[in-house]
Design an enzyme around this catalytic site. Structure first.
Site, short mmCIF file in Angstrom:
data_model
loop_
_atom_site.label_atom_id
_atom_site.label_comp_id
_atom_site.label_asym_id
_atom_site.label_seq_id
_atom_site.Cartn_x
_atom_site.Cartn_y
_atom_site.Cartn_z
N SER A 164 -45.62 65.85 7.63
CA SER A 164 -45.35 67.21 7.18
C SER A 164 -46.46 68.11 7.72
CB SER A 164 -45.27 67.22 5.65
OG SER A 164 -45.13 68.52 5.15
N SER A 165 -46.98 69.00 6.90
CA SER A 165 -48.06 69.90 7.34
C SER A 165 -48.67 70.57 6.11
CB SER A 165 -47.48 70.98 8.25
OG SER A 165 -48.46 71.97 8.48
N TYR A 178 -40.84 77.29 8.84
CA TYR A 178 -41.66 76.08 9.05
C TYR A 178 -42.20 75.55 7.72
CZ TYR A 178 -45.25 72.96 10.96
OH TYR A 178 -46.03 71.87 11.26
N LYS A 182 -41.23 72.01 6.06
CA LYS A 182 -42.24 70.97 5.86
C LYS A 182 -42.37 70.62 4.36
CE LYS A 182 -43.32 69.79 9.96
NZ LYS A 182 -43.10 68.40 10.40
N1 NAP Z 1 -50.43 70.15 15.83
C1 NAP Z 1 -50.63 70.66 14.64
O1 NAP Z 1 -51.50 71.54 14.46
C2 NAP Z 1 -49.84 70.18 13.46
C3 NAP Z 1 -50.30 70.49 12.18
C4 NAP Z 1 -49.59 70.06 11.07
C5 NAP Z 1 -48.43 69.32 11.25
N2 NAP Z 1 -48.00 69.04 12.50
C6 NAP Z 1 -46.76 68.28 12.62
O2 NAP Z 1 -47.03 67.10 13.36
C7 NAP Z 1 -45.88 66.73 14.13
C8 NAP Z 1 -46.29 66.56 15.58
O3 NAP Z 1 -46.88 67.77 16.02
P1 NAP Z 1 -47.53 67.91 17.49
O4 NAP Z 1 -48.34 69.14 17.46
O5 NAP Z 1 -48.13 66.62 17.90
O6 NAP Z 1 -46.19 68.18 18.35
P2 NAP Z 1 -46.01 68.46 19.91
O7 NAP Z 1 -47.30 68.35 20.62
O8 NAP Z 1 -45.25 69.74 20.00
O9 NAP Z 1 -45.06 67.25 20.34
C9 NAP Z 1 -43.77 67.22 19.79
C10 NAP Z 1 -43.14 65.88 20.04
O10 NAP Z 1 -41.84 65.88 19.41
C11 NAP Z 1 -40.85 65.62 20.40
N3 NAP Z 1 -39.61 66.31 20.06
C12 NAP Z 1 -39.41 67.64 19.90
N4 NAP Z 1 -38.12 67.88 19.61
C13 NAP Z 1 -37.49 66.68 19.57
C14 NAP Z 1 -36.16 66.26 19.35
N5 NAP Z 1 -35.18 67.14 19.08
N6 NAP Z 1 -35.87 64.94 19.42
C15 NAP Z 1 -36.83 64.04 19.70
N7 NAP Z 1 -38.12 64.37 19.93
C16 NAP Z 1 -38.44 65.68 19.86
C17 NAP Z 1 -41.46 66.10 21.69
O11 NAP Z 1 -40.79 65.49 22.79
P3 NAP Z 1 -40.88 66.14 24.28
O12 NAP Z 1 -42.22 65.73 24.82
O13 NAP Z 1 -39.75 65.55 24.99
O14 NAP Z 1 -40.76 67.62 24.12
C18 NAP Z 1 -42.90 65.61 21.51
O15 NAP Z 1 -42.98 64.21 21.74
C19 NAP Z 1 -44.84 67.82 13.89
O16 NAP Z 1 -43.96 67.42 12.88
C20 NAP Z 1 -45.68 69.00 13.40
O17 NAP Z 1 -44.94 69.88 12.60
C21 NAP Z 1 -48.67 69.45 13.60
#
Ligand code: NAP
Length: 276
Positions: A164-165, A178, A182
């Site tokens: 989640s977040s 968002y 979440k």
């Molecule tokens: N980064 C942050 O600051 C943060 C903070 C809190 C929570 N989160 C949560 O942590 C999780 C990961 O975040 P992240 O920042 O690591 O994400 P990211 O860098 O944007 O990477 C997203 C990943 O999800 C895949 N994806 C997107 N749409 C998809 C779909 N329809 N089907 C299958 N795969 C899909 C992407 O595949 P492709 O490579 O093919 O696009 C990629 O592997 C998310 O749920 C996000 O909300 C992130």
């Protein structure tokens, strides 16, 4: 407690902490070509689990295959497969489930990590129905229907983790959809912990990262990143953005036998940015 009982319990704890504690288990990590998902895939594999490395965009194929190579070379005996599938669709969900069943030695899926998510920013007046659907399809609908498809193949001892977040609880501007989506992940962990607990022996938990240095985070608008700066500077653990390695081991723990008495919980993995 009698001396003998204590010795017995210590011995079981040593036994439970085997080096490759997930050896022989099979996992699905959605969205694991990069970012937090890639870190989680590597963490589970380091502990011995086979991993379905899922991604959606053709341009991420190389990155996903590189994660697979790293997994298979990590020395734990874990195997992996890269699967391009849009997990919003039933066909995409079936594809990752079938891949996991093929990867597994006993046609079981032991660990399901719902990591793929969309965090695009949008002020309330600009939210369109298309934007709403795009974000809720991935953050809400996909975990429901993928879980439905995995459950028949998940034996007792199964683990479901939702990424989640902290945004679910913070009230950050531009996160109407968002934050709500979440928050739904936290609700899933509580409802599913109840539904899948005694009856199926499955635990379900949520991990809430704060800002983490990934492509997803850096694709935010400069305005959004500037707004977060004072918050990041006040992070109790350290004045910095989180890293993937700060979050992945928390998921590793929740995927393990050692977390057997934790279910329906939401763990804050954000350096204390938000206490809960
Ligand atoms: N980064 C942050 O600051 C943060 C903070 C809190 C929570 N989160 C949560 O942590 C999780 C990961 O975040 P992240 O920042 O690591 O994400 P990211 O860098 O944007 O990477 C997203 C990943 O999800 C895949 N994806 C997107 N749409 C998809 C779909 N329809 N089907 C299958 N795969 C899909 C992407 O595949 P492709 O490579 O093919 O696009 C990629 O592997 C998310 O749920 C996000 O909300 C992130």
């Amino acid at each position: 407690m009698a001396q003998g009982q204590n010795d017995h319990s210590n011995a079981s704890m040593v036994e439970a902490r085997k080096l490759y504690d997930l050896a022989g288990l099979t996992s699905i990590v959605t969205g694991s070509s990069r970012g937090i998902g890639a870190g989680i895939a590597l963490e589970l594999a380091r502990r011995g689990a086979n991993v379905v490395v899922n991604y959606t965009s053709p341009k991420s194929q190389e990155a996903a295959e590189s994660i697979v190579s790293t997994i298979e070379g990590c020395g734990s005996g874990a195997r992996a497969i890269a699967i391009q599938a849009n997990i919003v669709t039933a066909a995409g969900q079936n594809k990752v489930v079938e891949a996991a069943l093929e990867l597994s030695e006993n046609t079981s899926i032991n660990i399901l990590v719902h990591n793929a998510g969309n965090g695009d920013d949008c002020f309330l007046p600009d939210v369109t129905e298309d934007f709403y659907e795009m974000q809720t399809d991935l953050n809400v609908k996909a975990p429901i229907f993928l879980t439905q498809k995995v459950i028949p193949h998940m034996p007792r001892g199964g683990r479901i983790v939702l990424v989640s977040s902290c945004s679910a609880r913070m009230g950050v501007a531009q996160q109407t959809v968002y934050a709500a989506s979440k928050a739904s992940n936290e609700s899933f962990s509580r409802v599913w912990a109840t539904e899948l607990g005694q009856s199926k022996g499955i635990t379900v938990n949520c991990v809430n990262p704060g800002p983490v240095a990934t492509d997803g985070y850096f694709s935010s608008t400069q305005e959004f990143l500037d707004d977060l700066k004072p918050l990041i500077d006040s992070t109790p653990a350290e004045a910095r953005v989180g890293e993937v390695r700060d979050v992945a081991p928390v998921v590793g723990f929740l995927a393990s036998e050692e977390s057997r008495w934790v279910t329906g919980s939401t763990i804050s993995a954000c350096g204390g940015l938000l206490f809960f």
